[in-house]
Design a protein around this motif. Structure first.
Motif, PDB file in Angstrom:
ATOM      1  N   SER A 371       7.765  32.139   0.806  1.00  0.00           N
ATOM      2  CA  SER A 371       6.544  31.414   1.132  1.00  0.00           C
ATOM      3  C   SER A 371       6.922  29.983   1.483  1.00  0.00           C
ATOM      4  CB  SER A 371       5.577  31.440  -0.042  1.00  0.00           C
ATOM      5  OG  SER A 371       6.003  30.544  -1.034  1.00  0.00           O
ATOM      6  N   THR A 372       6.131  29.427   2.364  1.00  0.00           N
ATOM      7  CA  THR A 372       6.502  28.093   2.827  1.00  0.00           C
ATOM      8  C   THR A 372       5.436  27.061   2.485  1.00  0.00           C
ATOM      9  OG1 THR A 372       5.572  28.748   4.922  1.00  0.00           O
ATOM     10  CG2 THR A 372       7.977  28.795   4.743  1.00  0.00           C
ATOM     11  N   GLY A 373       4.676  27.344   1.465  1.00  0.00           N
ATOM     12  CA  GLY A 373       3.718  26.332   1.056  1.00  0.00           C
ATOM     13  C   GLY A 373       2.288  26.703   1.368  1.00  0.00           C
ATOM     14  N   TYR A 374       1.418  25.735   1.205  1.00  0.00           N
ATOM     15  CA  TYR A 374      -0.011  26.021   1.204  1.00  0.00           C
ATOM     16  C   TYR A 374      -0.763  25.342   2.338  1.00  0.00           C
ATOM     17  CZ  TYR A 374       0.627  27.917  -3.408  1.00  0.00           C
ATOM     18  OH  TYR A 374       1.025  28.679  -4.459  1.00  0.00           O
ATOM     19  N   ASN A 375      -1.714  26.048   2.888  1.00  0.00           N
ATOM     20  CA  ASN A 375      -2.714  25.415   3.727  1.00  0.00           C
ATOM     21  C   ASN A 375      -3.711  24.776   2.781  1.00  0.00           C
ATOM     22  OD1 ASN A 375      -1.568  26.622   5.890  1.00  0.00           O
ATOM     23  ND2 ASN A 375      -2.997  28.340   5.891  1.00  0.00           N
ATOM     24  N   VAL A 376      -3.988  23.529   2.983  1.00  0.00           N
ATOM     25  CA  VAL A 376      -4.947  22.891   2.103  1.00  0.00           C
ATOM     26  C   VAL A 376      -6.166  22.536   2.930  1.00  0.00           C
ATOM     27  CG1 VAL A 376      -5.324  21.012   0.511  1.00  0.00           C
ATOM     28  CG2 VAL A 376      -3.069  22.047   0.696  1.00  0.00           C
ATOM     29  N   ARG A 377      -7.200  23.316   2.713  1.00  0.00           N
ATOM     30  CA  ARG A 377      -8.408  23.087   3.513  1.00  0.00           C
ATOM     31  C   ARG A 377      -9.640  23.539   2.750  1.00  0.00           C
ATOM     32  NH1 ARG A 377      -7.267  28.099   7.056  1.00  0.00           N
ATOM     33  NH2 ARG A 377      -5.572  26.786   7.715  1.00  0.00           N
ATOM     34  N   ASN A 378     -10.750  23.016   3.121  1.00  0.00           N
ATOM     35  CA  ASN A 378     -12.018  23.389   2.487  1.00  0.00           C
ATOM     36  C   ASN A 378     -12.885  24.143   3.466  1.00  0.00           C
ATOM     37  OD1 ASN A 378     -11.647  20.202   1.248  1.00  0.00           O
ATOM     38  ND2 ASN A 378     -11.712  21.958  -0.115  1.00  0.00           N
ATOM     39  N   GLU A 379     -13.736  24.934   2.880  1.00  0.00           N
ATOM     40  CA  GLU A 379     -14.678  25.653   3.713  1.00  0.00           C
ATOM     41  C   GLU A 379     -16.013  25.681   2.968  1.00  0.00           C
ATOM     42  OE1 GLU A 379     -13.313  29.538   4.721  1.00  0.00           O
ATOM     43  OE2 GLU A 379     -14.902  29.860   6.183  1.00  0.00           O
ATOM     44  N   PHE A 380     -17.059  25.448   3.727  1.00  0.00           N
ATOM     45  CA  PHE A 380     -18.387  25.396   3.133  1.00  0.00           C
ATOM     46  C   PHE A 380     -19.147  26.603   3.677  1.00  0.00           C
ATOM     47  CE2 PHE A 380     -22.648  23.189   2.914  1.00  0.00           C
ATOM     48  CZ  PHE A 380     -22.695  23.219   1.536  1.00  0.00           C
ATOM     49  N   VAL A 381     -19.612  27.479   2.785  1.00  0.00           N
ATOM     50  CA  VAL A 381     -20.224  28.724   3.238  1.00  0.00           C
ATOM     51  C   VAL A 381     -21.664  28.835   2.753  1.00  0.00           C
ATOM     52  CG1 VAL A 381     -20.009  31.251   3.271  1.00  0.00           C
ATOM     53  CG2 VAL A 381     -17.956  29.834   3.104  1.00  0.00           C
ATOM     54  N   MET A 382     -22.551  29.137   3.667  1.00  0.00           N
ATOM     55  CA  MET A 382     -23.933  29.386   3.286  1.00  0.00           C
ATOM     56  C   MET A 382     -24.247  30.823   3.638  1.00  0.00           C
ATOM     57  SD  MET A 382     -25.093  25.806   4.760  1.00  0.00           S
ATOM     58  CE  MET A 382     -23.522  25.837   5.622  1.00  0.00           C
ATOM     59  N   VAL A 384     -26.676  33.729   4.023  1.00  0.00           N
ATOM     60  CA  VAL A 384     -28.114  33.980   4.148  1.00  0.00           C
ATOM     61  C   VAL A 384     -28.469  35.310   3.492  1.00  0.00           C
ATOM     62  CG1 VAL A 384     -29.975  34.332   5.831  1.00  0.00           C
ATOM     63  CG2 VAL A 384     -28.237  32.570   6.235  1.00  0.00           C
ATOM     64  N   GLN A 385     -27.648  36.313   3.750  1.00  0.00           N
ATOM     65  CA  GLN A 385     -27.865  37.624   3.144  1.00  0.00           C
ATOM     66  C   GLN A 385     -26.603  38.468   3.228  1.00  0.00           C
ATOM     67  OE1 GLN A 385     -31.123  38.460   5.738  1.00  0.00           O
ATOM     68  NE2 GLN A 385     -29.936  39.733   7.121  1.00  0.00           N
ATOM     69  N   PRO A 386     -26.376  39.476   2.385  1.00  0.00           N
ATOM     70  CA  PRO A 386     -27.174  39.742   1.179  1.00  0.00           C
ATOM     71  C   PRO A 386     -26.800  38.711   0.114  1.00  0.00           C
ATOM     72  CG  PRO A 386     -25.270  41.180   1.209  1.00  0.00           C
ATOM     73  CD  PRO A 386     -25.201  40.348   2.469  1.00  0.00           C
ATOM     74  N   ASP A 387     -27.424  38.766  -1.058  1.00  0.00           N
ATOM     75  CA  ASP A 387     -27.109  37.841  -2.155  1.00  0.00           C
ATOM     76  C   ASP A 387     -26.995  36.408  -1.680  1.00  0.00           C
ATOM     77  OD1 ASP A 387     -26.852  40.118  -3.679  1.00  0.00           O
ATOM     78  OD2 ASP A 387     -24.667  40.216  -3.419  1.00  0.00           O
ATOM     79  N   PRO A 388     -28.096  35.766  -1.372  1.00  0.00           N
ATOM     80  CA  PRO A 388     -28.034  34.394  -0.906  1.00  0.00           C
ATOM     81  C   PRO A 388     -27.159  33.535  -1.815  1.00  0.00           C
ATOM     82  CG  PRO A 388     -30.302  35.170  -0.922  1.00  0.00           C
ATOM     83  CD  PRO A 388     -29.470  36.264  -1.502  1.00  0.00           C
ATOM     84  N   SER A 389     -26.255  32.795  -1.197  1.00  0.00           N
ATOM     85  CA  SER A 389     -25.450  31.882  -2.005  1.00  0.00           C
ATOM     86  C   SER A 389     -24.853  30.798  -1.128  1.00  0.00           C
ATOM     87  CB  SER A 389     -24.347  32.628  -2.757  1.00  0.00           C
ATOM     88  OG  SER A 389     -23.590  33.397  -1.875  1.00  0.00           O
ATOM     89  N   ILE A 390     -24.424  29.745  -1.799  1.00  0.00           N
ATOM     90  CA  ILE A 390     -23.823  28.619  -1.108  1.00  0.00           C
ATOM     91  C   ILE A 390     -22.555  28.305  -1.869  1.00  0.00           C
ATOM     92  CG2 ILE A 390     -24.124  26.188  -0.517  1.00  0.00           C
ATOM     93  CD1 ILE A 390     -27.164  26.742  -0.779  1.00  0.00           C
ATOM     94  N   TYR A 391     -21.428  28.224  -1.190  1.00  0.00           N
ATOM     95  CA  TYR A 391     -20.238  27.834  -1.943  1.00  0.00           C
ATOM     96  C   TYR A 391     -19.287  27.002  -1.113  1.00  0.00           C
ATOM     97  CZ  TYR A 391     -18.343  32.200   0.106  1.00  0.00           C
ATOM     98  OH  TYR A 391     -17.962  33.209   0.944  1.00  0.00           O
ATOM     99  N   MET A 392     -18.511  26.233  -1.844  1.00  0.00           N
ATOM    100  CA  MET A 392     -17.507  25.374  -1.233  1.00  0.00           C
ATOM    101  C   MET A 392     -16.161  25.866  -1.684  1.00  0.00           C
ATOM    102  SD  MET A 392     -16.612  22.723   0.499  1.00  0.00           S
ATOM    103  CE  MET A 392     -17.436  21.166   0.636  1.00  0.00           C
ATOM    104  N   LYS A 393     -15.302  26.205  -0.749  1.00  0.00           N
ATOM    105  CA  LYS A 393     -13.953  26.612  -1.139  1.00  0.00           C
ATOM    106  C   LYS A 393     -13.135  25.367  -1.405  1.00  0.00           C
ATOM    107  CE  LYS A 393     -13.401  31.123   0.769  1.00  0.00           C
ATOM    108  NZ  LYS A 393     -12.549  31.993   1.579  1.00  0.00           N
ATOM    109  N   MET A 394     -12.581  25.324  -2.587  1.00  0.00           N
ATOM    110  CA  MET A 394     -11.836  24.152  -3.034  1.00  0.00           C
ATOM    111  C   MET A 394     -10.407  24.549  -3.327  1.00  0.00           C
ATOM    112  SD  MET A 394     -13.639  21.345  -4.399  1.00  0.00           S
ATOM    113  CE  MET A 394     -12.971  21.086  -6.022  1.00  0.00           C
ATOM    114  N   THR A 395      -9.517  23.618  -3.154  1.00  0.00           N
ATOM    115  CA  THR A 395      -8.149  23.856  -3.563  1.00  0.00           C
ATOM    116  C   THR A 395      -7.957  23.190  -4.924  1.00  0.00           C
ATOM    117  OG1 THR A 395      -7.612  23.623  -1.249  1.00  0.00           O
ATOM    118  CG2 THR A 395      -5.768  23.695  -2.783  1.00  0.00           C
ATOM    119  N   VAL A 396      -7.485  23.964  -5.877  1.00  0.00           N
ATOM    120  CA  VAL A 396      -7.282  23.414  -7.220  1.00  0.00           C
ATOM    121  C   VAL A 396      -5.928  23.851  -7.772  1.00  0.00           C
ATOM    122  CG1 VAL A 396      -9.753  23.378  -7.772  1.00  0.00           C
ATOM    123  CG2 VAL A 396      -8.389  25.398  -8.335  1.00  0.00           C
TER     124      VAL A 396
END
Ligand code: BG6
Length: 497
Positions: A371-382, A384-396
């Protein structure tokens, strides 16, 4: 004070849309006591039916306690009539619409006073009959003592010219204030939340631009084919069916500037402005697909009996649009929609640019050889359906001794957070808006014009056979070319690349 009453006429009462959407939404509103107390719901269609046979038909579509369903059905009556005026009726009041008007007037006469007697006309009909039906309503059925409103459904035209032609005919009869063009995606909870999330969160607003966002994906996937709706679908195709309206409206809400106020026209002015900045879709930014038989034997599009043999109608499309303004220049908006795919999902994914610098590049993924390391990026997902949800992908940091890195989610899951609050169906909410005279979540004529401008050139090219859809099996992710297009335009410069 004078009493108010409402007559709701459902035109096309025996059709699919009325039975599956309009009546069930009216029932839910009734159940939750959102319908005015003094209301009558008049079904209008061509078939000879009695009140009782209409009620029997509807019963199977209404889910609730028997007493509630019965009480609701008592409000539903039926009037049979034609949609098109006979030649003899041109210039004269069409007699079937007169019958409808008399039925409404009889109901209204049971209330004292001569104000607040309101009328809502819901056209659950194919657009070819909009003009004569609107004419019939205009000639015979307008309320003398209150408001009259007309709800129309998509498809609103097939291209810019036909849509404007329809508008010309209908807008000559009613004010824009009286016309409610439904796009039911505007009635969905997460779609309505876009506005609030974007403009009520200081940690989101400054990120929402070309400096920070790499690409935005608006994805619509259905796991079923046209199944019997092929006759309608084949004349329209996936772009007209869901992209030109539902996905584009969502895109406008994602991309628009902050409105001056929450008034319906300020909101729609902003959507209009952003739509005007979108260039017409080009062929190199379009991939089309059509589904074939699935590996479990699900029938391909051309095997649907209602589809004309040899049709090249797209059941899948991925298109890339660009908003030419200061905020979005260069950011691809990737709109993807398909029938007969591997899952049921509608979501907006906002991918942020990679973190600059190579701080985490040198860290090996534990246990991943080479492996050559990590992509460090965020993604914000809304979602709509099914199971409405909102999440932010975080690197931790991965918990533990080692310095490992992992992607995690800051998540708002509607079911677990707001489980006790039922999310209203889009139609329920939109019909209530009509009753309240709120046009915020309805499409204004000028918005529709801009929406058609974006898609009309490519649609004409497709209709002329300019693009042959790539085949994809029922139940798959869609055509492979779509992934290529997304990689080409949405590619994020990644530190591992
Ligand atoms: C309709 C389309 O407008 O939207 C259908 O004509 C599509 O083809 C439907 O299935 C999707 O709506 P929903 O609310 O089920 O996601």
């Amino acid at each position: 004070s004078a009493s108010t009453c409402v007559s709701i006429a459902v035109l096309g009462a025996s059709g699919d849309l009325a039975k599956k959407k309009t009546y069930p939404a009216l029932f839910k509103l009734f159940e939750k006591s959102f319908l005015p107390k003094d209301v009558i719901i008049i079904g209008y269609a061509r078939s000879a039916m009695t009140n009782e046979s209409l009620r029997d038909q509807l019963r199977g579509y209404l889910k609730g306690k028997k007493e509630e369903v019965d009480a609701f059905l008592q409000l539903c009556i039926y009037v049979a009539g034609q949609y098109k005026l006979s030649p003899a009726e041109e210039g004269a009041p069409p007699k079937d619409f007169q019958v409808l008007a008399n039925t409404i007037a009889e109901f209204e006469a049971t209330f004292p006073g001569d104000c607040g007697k309101n009328r809502l006309f819901y056209l659950a009909l194919p657009p070819v009959v909009y003009p004569p039906v609107c004419e019939g309503i205009k000639k015979c059925c307008m309320s003398p003592y209150g408001w009259s409103r007309v709800v129309v459904e998509k498809p609103f035209g097939k291209d810019l010219a036909s849509s404007e032609d329809l508008n010309e005919q209908i807008c000559g009869l009613f004010d824009e204030k009286q016309l409610y063009r439904i796009d039911h995606y505007l009635g969905k909870e997460i779609v309505q939340n876009l506005m609030v999330m974007r403009f009520a969160n200081t940690f989101i607003s400054p990120l929402w631009n070309r400096d920070n966002i790499s690409n935005i994906q608006i994805i619509f996937k259905e796991p079923f084919g046209t199944e019997g709706r092929g006759g309608y679908f084949d004349q329209y195709g996936i772009i007209r069916d869901v992209i030109q309206n539902h996905l584009l409206q969502v895109m406008a809400l994602v991309a628009m500037e902050r409105p001056a106020t929450l008034s319906p026209n300020d909101m729609r002015d902003e959507k209009l402005k952003v739509l005007k900045c979108i260039s017409p879709l080009s062929t190199e930014n379009t991939v089309l697909g059509q589904y074939t038989m699935g590996k479990n034997g699900q029938p391909g599009y051309l095997e649907d009996d209602t589809v004309p043999p040899g049709s090249k109608c797209p059941t899948f499309a991925m298109v890339v649009l660009y908003v030419q303004n200061e905020r979005w220049d260069g950011v691809p908006f990737i709109l993807k929609a398909g029938k007969a795919l591997n899952e049921h999902k509608m979501e907006v994914r906002v991918q942020l640019k990679d973190v600059a610098g190579e701080l985490f590049h040198s860290i090996d993924k534990p246990g991943v050889a080479g492996s050559t390391g990590y992509n460090v990026r965020n993604e914000f997902v809304m979602r709509v359906q099914p199971d409405p949800s909102i999440y932010m992908k975080m690197t931790v940091k991965e918990p533990g001794m080692q310095l490992g890195i992992t992607q995690s989610e800051l998540e708002l899951q509607y079911n677990s957070k707001y489980g006790e609050i039922p999310i209203p169906d889009a139609y329920e909410r939109l019909i209530l808006d009509c009753l309240n005279g709120d046009q915020q979540h309805f499409v204004r004529r000028d918005e529709l014009v801009e929406a058609w401008k974006i898609f009309t050139p490519i649609l004409h090219y497709i209709d002329a056979g300019g693009i042959t859809p790539e085949h994809y099996p029922y139940g798959s992710r869609g055509p492979a070319l779509a992934d290529k297009l997304r990689e080409r335009v949405g590619h994020i410069t990644s530190i591992t690349a």
